[in-house]
Scaffold this motif. Structure first.
Motif, PDB file in Angstrom:
ATOM      1  N   LEU A 176       0.999 -37.887 106.202  1.00 25.26           N
ATOM      2  CA  LEU A 176      -0.382 -38.064 106.641  1.00 25.26           C
ATOM      3  C   LEU A 176      -1.324 -38.416 105.496  1.00 25.26           C
ATOM      4  O   LEU A 176      -2.261 -39.184 105.663  1.00 25.26           O
ATOM      5  CB  LEU A 176      -0.889 -36.798 107.340  1.00 25.26           C
ATOM      6  N   MET A 177      -1.082 -37.849 104.334  1.00 21.76           N
ATOM      7  CA  MET A 177      -1.973 -38.069 103.203  1.00 21.76           C
ATOM      8  C   MET A 177      -1.532 -39.301 102.424  1.00 21.76           C
ATOM      9  O   MET A 177      -0.659 -39.233 101.556  1.00 21.76           O
ATOM     10  CB  MET A 177      -1.983 -36.838 102.285  1.00 21.76           C
TER      11      MET A 177
ATOM     12  N   ASN B  45      -5.086 -43.526 106.279  1.00 24.08           N
ATOM     13  CA  ASN B  45      -4.274 -42.315 106.355  1.00 24.08           C
ATOM     14  C   ASN B  45      -3.181 -42.450 107.419  1.00 24.08           C
ATOM     15  O   ASN B  45      -3.136 -43.408 108.193  1.00 24.08           O
ATOM     16  CB  ASN B  45      -5.142 -41.081 106.618  1.00 24.08           C
TER      17      ASN B  45
ATOM     18  N   ILE C 243      -2.647 -40.827 110.120  1.00 23.00           N
ATOM     19  CA  ILE C 243      -3.073 -40.736 111.521  1.00 23.00           C
ATOM     20  C   ILE C 243      -3.455 -42.116 112.046  1.00 23.00           C
ATOM     21  O   ILE C 243      -3.011 -42.530 113.127  1.00 23.00           O
ATOM     22  CB  ILE C 243      -4.243 -39.745 111.663  1.00 23.00           C
TER      23      ILE C 243
ATOM     24  N   THR D 215       4.869 -33.750 106.874  1.00 21.31           N
ATOM     25  CA  THR D 215       3.739 -33.502 106.003  1.00 21.31           C
ATOM     26  C   THR D 215       3.739 -32.061 105.501  1.00 21.31           C
ATOM     27  O   THR D 215       4.533 -31.239 105.958  1.00 21.31           O
ATOM     28  CB  THR D 215       2.418 -33.797 106.752  1.00 21.31           C
TER      29      THR D 215
ATOM     30  N   TYR E  25       0.772 -30.464 105.612  1.00 25.98           N
ATOM     31  CA  TYR E  25      -0.481 -29.961 106.177  1.00 25.98           C
ATOM     32  C   TYR E  25      -0.325 -29.617 107.653  1.00 25.98           C
ATOM     33  O   TYR E  25       0.269 -30.376 108.415  1.00 25.98           O
ATOM     34  CB  TYR E  25      -1.579 -31.010 105.997  1.00 25.98           C
ATOM     35  N   HIS E  26      -0.887 -28.481 108.037  1.00 23.77           N
ATOM     36  CA  HIS E  26      -0.809 -28.086 109.450  1.00 23.77           C
ATOM     37  C   HIS E  26      -2.131 -27.493 109.929  1.00 23.77           C
ATOM     38  O   HIS E  26      -2.162 -26.551 110.720  1.00 23.77           O
ATOM     39  CB  HIS E  26       0.339 -27.098 109.688  1.00 23.77           C
TER      40      HIS E  26
ATOM     41  N   GLU F 280      -7.307 -30.213 112.025  1.00 19.98           N
ATOM     42  CA  GLU F 280      -7.806 -31.576 111.844  1.00 19.98           C
ATOM     43  C   GLU F 280      -6.690 -32.564 111.521  1.00 19.98           C
ATOM     44  O   GLU F 280      -6.913 -33.776 111.495  1.00 19.98           O
ATOM     45  CB  GLU F 280      -8.863 -31.630 110.738  1.00 19.98           C
ATOM     46  N   ASP F 281      -5.491 -32.053 111.267  1.00 20.47           N
ATOM     47  CA  ASP F 281      -4.333 -32.918 111.050  1.00 20.47           C
ATOM     48  C   ASP F 281      -3.443 -32.967 112.292  1.00 20.47           C
ATOM     49  O   ASP F 281      -3.049 -34.053 112.739  1.00 20.47           O
ATOM     50  CB  ASP F 281      -3.500 -32.411 109.865  1.00 20.47           C
TER      51      ASP F 281
ATOM     52  N   ALA G 128      -3.170 -36.335 114.963  1.00 27.68           N
ATOM     53  CA  ALA G 128      -1.884 -37.030 114.821  1.00 27.68           C
ATOM     54  C   ALA G 128      -1.165 -37.125 116.163  1.00 27.68           C
ATOM     55  O   ALA G 128      -0.611 -38.172 116.514  1.00 27.68           O
ATOM     56  CB  ALA G 128      -1.003 -36.305 113.804  1.00 27.68           C
TER      57      ALA G 128
ATOM     58  N   TYR H 156       5.991 -33.472 115.055  1.00 26.09           N
ATOM     59  CA  TYR H 156       5.180 -33.074 113.903  1.00 26.09           C
ATOM     60  C   TYR H 156       5.915 -31.940 113.211  1.00 26.09           C
ATOM     61  O   TYR H 156       6.092 -30.863 113.788  1.00 26.09           O
ATOM     62  CB  TYR H 156       3.804 -32.607 114.381  1.00 26.09           C
TER      63      TYR H 156
END
Length: 216
Positions: free
Chosen positions: A58-59, A64, A66, A85, A87-88, A91-92, A96, A104
């Motif tokens: 994602l980053m 990005n 998303i 990723t 990140y959880h 906003e991610d 997504a 995910y």
């Protein structure tokens, strides 16, 4: 080997891509067809290669993951995106999934688990990391509590159909928007009318607006 699952790796860290590639390349049913370090590059490769699965971080610099996922699903609906990723956060996760990601998962999973997630994604099956699944379940429960009492007997899909009815969409348009058959839409409409004890879709639309469903 025929019928191998084609995979595109998208991550801006070459070390990560190398590590994932090293493991996946020994899987006889998986075939790495390309690598990308940016979302823009990933989109170009998807247009050219049309892989079965995109393994998406994602980053990314620039676009990005998303937005890249959203555009990939637009240009190649048959390609399934697996988010991989670290990140959880909400906003991610939710953006997504709304963008079209099939699965995910987080980078702390075992390599064998990742290979299995890719296999399932190739067949359209979704897998969520346990931490992600817990957050999604919590969100669904909160959303259900927010639904006006008159609609609590409706399923999530029936609520989706009802909202689209209230927005003036025809059965054909609803089918296209939700990617289901028109026959299925008609079934949902019938269920909605029966559960709400009303006679037609116009009454259903009026009820949705009056009861505040469209404001959620």
């Amino acid at each position: 080997m025929t019928n191998r699952i084609t995979v595109l790796l998208v991550d801006d860290h070459s070390v990560v891509r190398q590590g994932v590639r090293a493991f996946l390349e020994v899987q006889k049913d998986l075939h790495i067809v390309g690598e990308a370090s940016t979302g823009e590059e990933a989109i170009r490769l998807v247009q050219d290669i049309v892989p079965d699965v995109v393994l998406m971080d994602l980053m990314l610099p620039g676009m990005n993951g998303i937005e890249a996922t959203r555009q990939i699903k637009r240009i190649s609906p048959s390609t399934n995106v697996v988010v991989l990723t670290s990140y959880h956060d909400d906003e991610d996760i939710f953006p997504a999934l709304r963008a079209g990601a099939t699965s995910y998962t987080l980078k702390d999973i075992r390599s064998t688990e990742l290979a299995e997630i890719i296999r399932k994604a190739a067949h359209g099956e979704s897998v969520l990391h346990s931490q992600v699944a817990n957050r999604v379940i919590q969100e669904v429960r909160e959303a259900r509590r927010a639904v006006p009492p008159v609609f609590v007997d409706l399923t999530e899909r029936e609520l989706d159909v009802l909202r689209l009815i209230a927005e003036g969409f025809s059965n054909t348009a609803i089918a296209e928007k939700l990617v289901i058959s028109e026959k299925t839409v008609k079934g949902h409409v019938s269920n909605i009318l029966n559960k709400l004890h009303i006679e037609d879709r116009t009454q259903a639309a009026v009820l949705a607006w009056r009861q505040g469903l469209m404001e959620l």
